[in-house]
Motif scaffolding. Structure first.
Motif, short mmCIF file in Angstrom:
data_model
loop_
_atom_site.label_atom_id
_atom_site.label_comp_id
_atom_site.label_asym_id
_atom_site.label_seq_id
_atom_site.Cartn_x
_atom_site.Cartn_y
_atom_site.Cartn_z
N VAL A 51 0.87 -1.17 0.00
CA VAL A 51 0.00 0.00 0.00
C VAL A 51 0.90 1.22 0.00
CG1 VAL A 51 -1.85 1.22 1.19
CG2 VAL A 51 -1.70 -1.27 1.36
N VAL A 52 0.75 2.09 -1.01
CA VAL A 52 1.61 3.26 -1.17
C VAL A 52 0.77 4.53 -1.04
CG1 VAL A 52 3.26 4.44 -2.68
CG2 VAL A 52 3.06 1.95 -2.78
N THR A 53 1.22 5.47 -0.19
CA THR A 53 0.57 6.78 -0.15
C THR A 53 1.05 7.58 -1.35
OG1 THR A 53 2.33 7.66 1.25
CG2 THR A 53 0.37 6.87 2.37
N ASP A 54 0.11 8.01 -2.16
CA ASP A 54 0.39 8.80 -3.36
C ASP A 54 -0.10 10.22 -3.05
OD1 ASP A 54 0.94 9.64 -5.92
OD2 ASP A 54 -0.55 8.37 -6.89
N ARG A 55 0.72 10.95 -2.32
CA ARG A 55 0.31 12.19 -1.67
C ARG A 55 -0.35 13.22 -2.59
NH1 ARG A 55 3.65 15.82 2.69
NH2 ARG A 55 1.95 17.27 3.07
N CYS A 56 0.34 13.64 -3.62
CA CYS A 56 -0.19 14.73 -4.45
C CYS A 56 -1.36 14.30 -5.34
CB CYS A 56 0.93 15.36 -5.28
SG CYS A 56 2.14 16.23 -4.26
N ASN A 57 -1.56 12.99 -5.50
CA ASN A 57 -2.73 12.49 -6.23
C ASN A 57 -3.90 12.18 -5.28
OD1 ASN A 57 -1.88 12.51 -8.97
ND2 ASN A 57 -0.66 10.68 -8.61
N LYS A 58 -3.70 12.43 -3.96
CA LYS A 58 -4.73 12.21 -2.94
C LYS A 58 -5.33 10.81 -3.03
CE LYS A 58 -6.14 16.99 -2.33
NZ LYS A 58 -7.28 17.92 -2.31
N ARG A 59 -4.44 9.82 -2.93
CA ARG A 59 -4.93 8.45 -3.02
C ARG A 59 -3.92 7.47 -2.42
NH1 ARG A 59 -4.04 7.51 -9.53
NH2 ARG A 59 -1.76 7.61 -9.46
N LEU A 60 -4.40 6.26 -2.20
CA LEU A 60 -3.55 5.12 -1.89
C LEU A 60 -3.55 4.26 -3.14
CD1 LEU A 60 -4.95 4.03 1.60
CD2 LEU A 60 -2.98 5.50 1.15
N SER A 74 -9.29 6.34 -3.55
CA SER A 74 -9.30 7.81 -3.61
C SER A 74 -9.56 8.37 -2.22
CB SER A 74 -10.37 8.30 -4.57
OG SER A 74 -10.07 7.88 -5.88
N LEU A 75 -8.89 9.48 -1.90
CA LEU A 75 -9.03 10.13 -0.60
C LEU A 75 -9.40 11.60 -0.78
CD1 LEU A 75 -5.75 8.66 0.96
CD2 LEU A 75 -8.09 7.85 1.35
N SER A 76 -9.94 12.21 0.25
CA SER A 76 -10.30 13.63 0.20
C SER A 76 -9.20 14.50 0.80
CB SER A 76 -11.61 13.85 0.94
OG SER A 76 -11.46 13.48 2.30
N PHE A 77 -8.04 13.90 1.07
CA PHE A 77 -6.92 14.62 1.68
C PHE A 77 -5.63 14.05 1.11
CE2 PHE A 77 -7.95 10.94 4.21
CZ PHE A 77 -6.72 10.39 4.52
N GLU A 78 -4.52 14.74 1.37
CA GLU A 78 -3.21 14.26 0.93
C GLU A 78 -2.63 13.32 1.99
OE1 GLU A 78 -0.76 17.67 0.05
OE2 GLU A 78 -1.72 17.94 -1.90
N PRO A 79 -2.52 12.03 1.69
CA PRO A 79 -2.00 11.09 2.68
C PRO A 79 -0.50 11.26 2.88
CG PRO A 79 -2.28 9.98 0.60
CD PRO A 79 -2.82 11.37 0.42
N VAL A 80 -0.06 11.11 4.11
CA VAL A 80 1.36 11.24 4.45
C VAL A 80 1.95 9.90 4.87
CG1 VAL A 80 3.02 12.37 5.98
CG2 VAL A 80 1.07 13.65 5.10
N CYS A 81 1.20 9.15 5.69
CA CYS A 81 1.72 7.89 6.21
C CYS A 81 0.59 6.87 6.27
CB CYS A 81 2.31 8.13 7.59
SG CYS A 81 3.22 6.73 8.24
#
Length: 101
Positions: A51-60, A74-81
């Motif tokens: 599972v990879v956080t794809d920060r600027c694409n707001k997704r895992l 898809s996420l509604s925020f930028e994932p960091v960890c």
């Protein structure tokens, strides 16, 4: 084992076998499946998926143990960890350092 090798110029994930040398590198800059825009963290699930956080694409992005693309969350925020629990759940920190389950 897998590790995130994120740089602005070369966002990618490196895969190697335990105690072995580099096996494979996957990913490149972009927003399509299997592409990343600033991968910041990864976790390995109990099934062995990456599972990879794809920060600027707001997704895992979920990759198989060999690095093949499986799916996007898809996420509604930028994932960091991200952390993978043995129950199968994922915990994700993001903007504001909140924990999202």
């Amino acid at each position: 084992a897998a590790e995130s090798m994120a740089t602005q110029a070369r966002p990618r994930v490196a895969i190697s076998e335990r105690g072995a040398s580099h096996k494979k590198t996957v990913g490149k800059e972009g927003s399509a499946d299997g592409q990343f825009r600033f991968p910041t963290s990864l976790a390995v699930t109990i099934e062995g998926d990456i599972v990879v956080t794809d920060r600027c694409n707001k997704r895992l992005q979920i990759l198989g143990k060999d690095g093949t693309f499986k799916k996007t969350v898809s996420l509604s925020f930028e994932p960091v960890c991200v952390a993978a629990l043995t129950s199968g759940e994922l915990l994700v920190t993001g903007d504001g350092h909140s924990v999202h389950g």
